[in-house]
Design a protein around this motif. Structure first.
Motif, PDB file in Angstrom:
ATOM      1  N   LYS A  76      12.807  14.769   8.845  1.00  0.00           N
ATOM      2  CA  LYS A  76      12.727  13.437   8.247  1.00  0.00           C
ATOM      3  C   LYS A  76      11.405  13.385   7.509  1.00  0.00           C
ATOM      4  CE  LYS A  76      16.389  12.037  10.492  1.00  0.00           C
ATOM      5  NZ  LYS A  76      17.638  11.804   9.844  1.00  0.00           N
ATOM      6  N   TYR A  77      11.368  12.741   6.348  1.00  0.00           N
ATOM      7  CA  TYR A  77      10.143  12.704   5.560  1.00  0.00           C
ATOM      8  C   TYR A  77      10.089  11.437   4.728  1.00  0.00           C
ATOM      9  CZ  TYR A  77      13.384  14.304   1.949  1.00  0.00           C
ATOM     10  OH  TYR A  77      14.442  14.409   1.089  1.00  0.00           O
ATOM     11  N   CYS A  78       8.953  11.236   4.090  1.00  0.00           N
ATOM     12  CA  CYS A  78       8.797  10.140   3.141  1.00  0.00           C
ATOM     13  C   CYS A  78       8.089  10.701   1.916  1.00  0.00           C
ATOM     14  CB  CYS A  78       8.002   8.977   3.752  1.00  0.00           C
ATOM     15  SG  CYS A  78       6.311   9.378   4.188  1.00  0.00           S
ATOM     16  N   TYR A  79       7.992   9.893   0.890  1.00  0.00           N
ATOM     17  CA  TYR A  79       7.313  10.299  -0.341  1.00  0.00           C
ATOM     18  C   TYR A  79       5.942   9.643  -0.423  1.00  0.00           C
ATOM     19  CZ  TYR A  79      11.772  12.170  -1.939  1.00  0.00           C
ATOM     20  OH  TYR A  79      12.935  12.888  -2.054  1.00  0.00           O
ATOM     21  N   GLU A  80       5.043  10.308  -1.104  1.00  0.00           N
ATOM     22  CA  GLU A  80       3.668   9.824  -1.210  1.00  0.00           C
ATOM     23  C   GLU A  80       3.564   8.480  -1.917  1.00  0.00           C
ATOM     24  OE1 GLU A  80       1.216  12.520  -3.545  1.00  0.00           O
ATOM     25  OE2 GLU A  80       2.923  12.991  -4.828  1.00  0.00           O
ATOM     26  N   ASP A  81       4.532   8.135  -2.742  1.00  0.00           N
ATOM     27  CA  ASP A  81       4.471   6.848  -3.445  1.00  0.00           C
ATOM     28  C   ASP A  81       5.312   5.767  -2.763  1.00  0.00           C
ATOM     29  OD1 ASP A  81       6.959   7.899  -4.125  1.00  0.00           O
ATOM     30  OD2 ASP A  81       6.718   7.607  -6.281  1.00  0.00           O
ATOM     31  N   ASP A  82       5.840   6.059  -1.568  1.00  0.00           N
ATOM     32  CA  ASP A  82       6.571   5.040  -0.801  1.00  0.00           C
ATOM     33  C   ASP A  82       5.608   3.975  -0.287  1.00  0.00           C
ATOM     34  OD1 ASP A  82       9.065   6.234  -1.066  1.00  0.00           O
ATOM     35  OD2 ASP A  82       9.014   7.209   0.908  1.00  0.00           O
ATOM     36  N   ASP A  83       6.141   2.789  -0.071  1.00  0.00           N
ATOM     37  CA  ASP A  83       5.364   1.691   0.484  1.00  0.00           C
ATOM     38  C   ASP A  83       5.224   1.879   1.995  1.00  0.00           C
ATOM     39  OD1 ASP A  83       4.344  -1.232   0.004  1.00  0.00           O
ATOM     40  OD2 ASP A  83       5.611  -1.288   1.806  1.00  0.00           O
ATOM     41  N   THR A  84       4.017   1.698   2.522  1.00  0.00           N
ATOM     42  CA  THR A  84       3.780   1.937   3.949  1.00  0.00           C
ATOM     43  C   THR A  84       4.573   0.981   4.845  1.00  0.00           C
ATOM     44  OG1 THR A  84       1.756   0.615   3.841  1.00  0.00           O
ATOM     45  CG2 THR A  84       1.526   3.020   3.659  1.00  0.00           C
ATOM     46  N   ASN A  85       4.851  -0.229   4.379  1.00  0.00           N
ATOM     47  CA  ASN A  85       5.666  -1.145   5.180  1.00  0.00           C
ATOM     48  C   ASN A  85       7.079  -0.596   5.357  1.00  0.00           C
ATOM     49  OD1 ASN A  85       3.744  -3.234   5.676  1.00  0.00           O
ATOM     50  ND2 ASN A  85       3.986  -3.878   3.551  1.00  0.00           N
ATOM     51  N   ASP A  86       7.641  -0.048   4.280  1.00  0.00           N
ATOM     52  CA  ASP A  86       8.977   0.550   4.354  1.00  0.00           C
ATOM     53  C   ASP A  86       8.972   1.773   5.264  1.00  0.00           C
ATOM     54  OD1 ASP A  86       9.861  -1.371   2.537  1.00  0.00           O
ATOM     55  OD2 ASP A  86       9.587  -0.045   0.805  1.00  0.00           O
ATOM     56  N   VAL A  87       7.931   2.585   5.156  1.00  0.00           N
ATOM     57  CA  VAL A  87       7.830   3.795   5.971  1.00  0.00           C
ATOM     58  C   VAL A  87       7.680   3.428   7.444  1.00  0.00           C
ATOM     59  CG1 VAL A  87       6.414   5.842   6.451  1.00  0.00           C
ATOM     60  CG2 VAL A  87       6.980   5.232   4.088  1.00  0.00           C
ATOM     61  N   GLY A 120       1.118  16.058   2.643  1.00  0.00           N
ATOM     62  CA  GLY A 120       0.392  15.458   3.752  1.00  0.00           C
ATOM     63  C   GLY A 120       1.305  15.050   4.889  1.00  0.00           C
ATOM     64  N   ILE A 121       0.710  14.344   5.839  1.00  0.00           N
ATOM     65  CA  ILE A 121       1.443  13.769   6.973  1.00  0.00           C
ATOM     66  C   ILE A 121       0.931  12.350   7.148  1.00  0.00           C
ATOM     67  CG2 ILE A 121       1.725  13.790   9.485  1.00  0.00           C
ATOM     68  CD1 ILE A 121       1.936  16.734   9.444  1.00  0.00           C
ATOM     69  N   ILE A 122       1.845  11.429   7.409  1.00  0.00           N
ATOM     70  CA  ILE A 122       1.465  10.048   7.715  1.00  0.00           C
ATOM     71  C   ILE A 122       1.803   9.795   9.177  1.00  0.00           C
ATOM     72  CG2 ILE A 122       3.671   9.062   6.923  1.00  0.00           C
ATOM     73  CD1 ILE A 122       0.432   7.253   6.293  1.00  0.00           C
ATOM     74  N   SER A 123       0.902   9.169   9.878  1.00  0.00           N
ATOM     75  CA  SER A 123       1.123   8.872  11.294  1.00  0.00           C
ATOM     76  C   SER A 123       0.884   7.391  11.546  1.00  0.00           C
ATOM     77  CB  SER A 123       0.170   9.692  12.166  1.00  0.00           C
ATOM     78  OG  SER A 123      -1.161   9.223  12.003  1.00  0.00           O
ATOM     79  N   MET A 159       0.842  -1.175   0.000  1.00  0.00           N
ATOM     80  CA  MET A 159       0.000   0.000   0.000  1.00  0.00           C
ATOM     81  C   MET A 159       0.887   1.238   0.000  1.00  0.00           C
ATOM     82  SD  MET A 159      -3.037   0.939   2.697  1.00  0.00           S
ATOM     83  CE  MET A 159      -3.914  -0.542   2.259  1.00  0.00           C
ATOM     84  N   GLN A 160       0.503   2.253  -0.762  1.00  0.00           N
ATOM     85  CA  GLN A 160       1.288   3.490  -0.812  1.00  0.00           C
ATOM     86  C   GLN A 160       0.863   4.466   0.279  1.00  0.00           C
ATOM     87  OE1 GLN A 160       0.995   5.147  -4.783  1.00  0.00           O
ATOM     88  NE2 GLN A 160       2.752   3.943  -5.449  1.00  0.00           N
ATOM     89  N   VAL A 161       1.792   5.295   0.696  1.00  0.00           N
ATOM     90  CA  VAL A 161       1.549   6.302   1.717  1.00  0.00           C
ATOM     91  C   VAL A 161       0.360   7.194   1.337  1.00  0.00           C
ATOM     92  CG1 VAL A 161       2.534   8.379   2.777  1.00  0.00           C
ATOM     93  CG2 VAL A 161       3.918   6.304   2.580  1.00  0.00           C
ATOM     94  N   SER A 162       0.229   7.535   0.069  1.00  0.00           N
ATOM     95  CA  SER A 162      -0.846   8.430  -0.378  1.00  0.00           C
ATOM     96  C   SER A 162      -2.233   7.885  -0.076  1.00  0.00           C
ATOM     97  CB  SER A 162      -0.716   8.718  -1.873  1.00  0.00           C
ATOM     98  OG  SER A 162      -0.846   7.519  -2.618  1.00  0.00           O
ATOM     99  N   GLU A 163      -2.343   6.576   0.098  1.00  0.00           N
ATOM    100  CA  GLU A 163      -3.638   5.971   0.384  1.00  0.00           C
ATOM    101  C   GLU A 163      -4.061   6.133   1.842  1.00  0.00           C
ATOM    102  OE1 GLU A 163      -4.166   1.993  -1.490  1.00  0.00           O
ATOM    103  OE2 GLU A 163      -2.112   2.362  -2.222  1.00  0.00           O
ATOM    104  N   LEU A 164      -3.120   6.427   2.731  1.00  0.00           N
ATOM    105  CA  LEU A 164      -3.413   6.498   4.159  1.00  0.00           C
ATOM    106  C   LEU A 164      -3.148   7.855   4.800  1.00  0.00           C
ATOM    107  CD1 LEU A 164      -1.867   3.105   5.352  1.00  0.00           C
ATOM    108  CD2 LEU A 164      -4.251   3.592   4.773  1.00  0.00           C
TER     109      LEU A 164
END
Length: 148
Positions: free
Chosen positions: A76-87, A110-113, A1-6
């Motif tokens: 520290k950041y991630c990209y919207e198309d990164d995999d959530t498992n990796d993040v 956005g922000i992922i938490s 799943m990609q970060v952009s989905e969550l």
């Protein structure tokens, strides 16, 4: 799943010249404990409710203290198309509960938490991240290093 989905897309930002009182007021209004700090169109830091408490109030600084004086400058950041498992693994390694999410052209989107991830179907991923984050010390502790 990609970060952009969550991820959470509606993100409030603050300027480094604003006061910590303004930051706290905005955090209360949008019910968050973290805000990205921008200067122009650049992400230059992050400020948390804990930064305000531990880096400002506990040191006797007043409400007119500039955000710049207590924010974390290394973002520290991630990209919207990164995999959530990796993040999630990365969040555990660097001991953070939230990461700003950037597009590939380095714009905040956005922000992922861990909370966002917990709402998905992968509780194992979140549990592993929480375990890593909960280890004492780390570069994001208030002392900047491991506790003894």
């Amino acid at each position: 799943m990609q970060v952009s989905e969550l991820m959470t897309r509606d993100v409030q930002l603050i300027e480094p010249t604003h006061t910590i009182q303004e930051a706290a007021r905005l955090m209360a209004e949008v019910d968050t404990g973290i805000m990205p700090v921008r200067e122009g169109d650049r992400l230059v830091g992050m400020i948390t409710d804990r930064d305000i408490t531990v880096r400002a109030v506990a040191q006797g600084r007043g409400p007119d203290t500039a955000v710049r004086e207590v924010m974390t400058g290394e973002v520290k950041y991630c990209y919207e198309d990164d995999d959530t498992n990796d993040v999630a693994r990365n969040m555990a390694d660097i001991q953070v509960r939230r990461l700003p999410v950037l597009s590939r052209d380095k714009r905040l989107v956005g922000i992922i938490s861990l909370g966002d991830m917990a709402m998905s179907d992968s509780s194992e991923r979140v549990g592993a991240a929480v375990t890593g984050i909960s280890q004492p010390g780390g570069q994001h502790s208030q002392t900047g290093g491991p506790r003894t």
